[in-house]
Design a protein around this motif. Structure first.
Motif: not given
Length: 151
Positions: A70-77
């Motif tokens: 979830v955090v990685t997806a948030w960082a990648l938009g």
């Protein structure tokens, strides 16, 4: 992205809900080696190790991998949240309670194993026939500036 596209194509081709494929079939296939190891240790009467393998894998995914994604997806938009629908939340609650009560006293029997197999088959059937009611709100989308566009 390739796996998600192939999962959606398989769901349409087979007439099977993608929620069923993603929550029942993919985990069975993906964790086959762990399942085999847990079964081997259970047959050798090393129940603590067998339960540790089975439960430890689930805990690792729930506590580490999902929040990391979830955090990685948030960082990648990329839009990804932990906002589950009521059905998935209820299933998660029931399974956590069932496993907790099962391992609470540290003993097992064939009847407890049969109960867990029946519970798993019941949840698989529930995921197979489940459709979200049309009135339920979907998880909120990210603002347009944060959405992922693959074009």
């Amino acid at each position: 992205e390739y796996m998600v596209d192939s999962l959606e194509a398989a769901a349409v081709g087979w007439g099977v809900p993608d929620l069923f494929l993603g929550t029942i079939i993919i985990p069975i296939v993906g964790n086959a080696a762990e399942h085999a190891a847990a079964i081997i240790f259970a047959v050798k009467n090393k129940m603590e190790l067998a339960v540790g393998i089975a439960v430890g894998s689930s805990i690792q995914i729930a506590i580490f991998c999902v929040p990391l994604l979830v955090v990685t997806a948030w960082a990648l938009g990329i839009e990804l949240s932990l906002n589950f629908q009521p059905f998935e939340t209820g299933v998660l609650l029931v399974t956590v309670m069932l496993v907790g009560f099962t391992i609470l006293n540290g003993e097992s029997s064939w009847l407890i194993g049969a109960m867990l197999i029946v519970a798993y088959c019941s949840l698989a059937a529930a995921f197979f026939v489940h459709k979200d009611p049309p009135g339920l709100p979907r998880p909120p989308s990210l603002p347009p500036s944060y959405t992922y566009d693959s074009r």
